[in-house]
Design a protein around this motif. Sequence first.
Motif, PDB file in Angstrom:
ATOM      1  N   TYR A   1      23.829  54.056  35.785  1.00  0.00           N
ATOM      2  CA  TYR A   1      24.105  52.773  35.515  1.00  0.00           C
ATOM      3  C   TYR A   1      23.020  52.078  34.868  1.00  0.00           C
ATOM      4  O   TYR A   1      21.871  52.476  34.754  1.00  0.00           O
ATOM      5  CB  TYR A   1      24.251  51.856  36.952  1.00  0.00           C
TER       6      TYR A   1
ATOM      7  N   GLU B   1      26.977  46.300  37.970  1.00  0.00           N
ATOM      8  CA  GLU B   1      27.901  47.267  37.997  1.00  0.00           C
ATOM      9  C   GLU B   1      27.771  48.149  39.095  1.00  0.00           C
ATOM     10  O   GLU B   1      28.757  48.630  39.613  1.00  0.00           O
ATOM     11  CB  GLU B   1      27.902  47.722  36.600  1.00  0.00           C
ATOM     12  N   LEU B   2      26.440  48.600  39.266  1.00  0.00           N
ATOM     13  CA  LEU B   2      26.284  49.601  40.391  1.00  0.00           C
ATOM     14  C   LEU B   2      26.752  49.082  41.704  1.00  0.00           C
ATOM     15  O   LEU B   2      27.415  49.705  42.346  1.00  0.00           O
ATOM     16  CB  LEU B   2      24.699  49.811  40.433  1.00  0.00           C
TER      17      LEU B   2
END
Length: 114
Positions: A30, A35-36
Amino acid sequence: MKAILLEDEYLLNANVKEFLELKGMDVESYLDGGELLEKCDLKSDIAILDIETPGATGYEVVEWIKRVSPKTPVIFMTAYTDIESLKKGYALGCSDYLKKPFSLEELWLRIRQL
């Protein structure tokens, strides 16, 4: 062995990912901490995190990892070299702290040790 990699510098992310895959690891990488946190299912043997990342910091990600999977080892790889950052990383549950710049072989040795 599966790893989660969080590094917002594209070339470093790609280099670490490629190196670890050549060593036989499955790497979920990532560029953004947010987002992770949204997409990662945390089915990993180890997490390798930068601290200063967009979306969510490595500190926020390690807190989440330790809530979801407390035994998952975490290595911080960061340009932060001050003792306060090191103390904070260990207080949040990191297993190791690798200061940039570093050798990919050194990262591999630390992964194998954990």
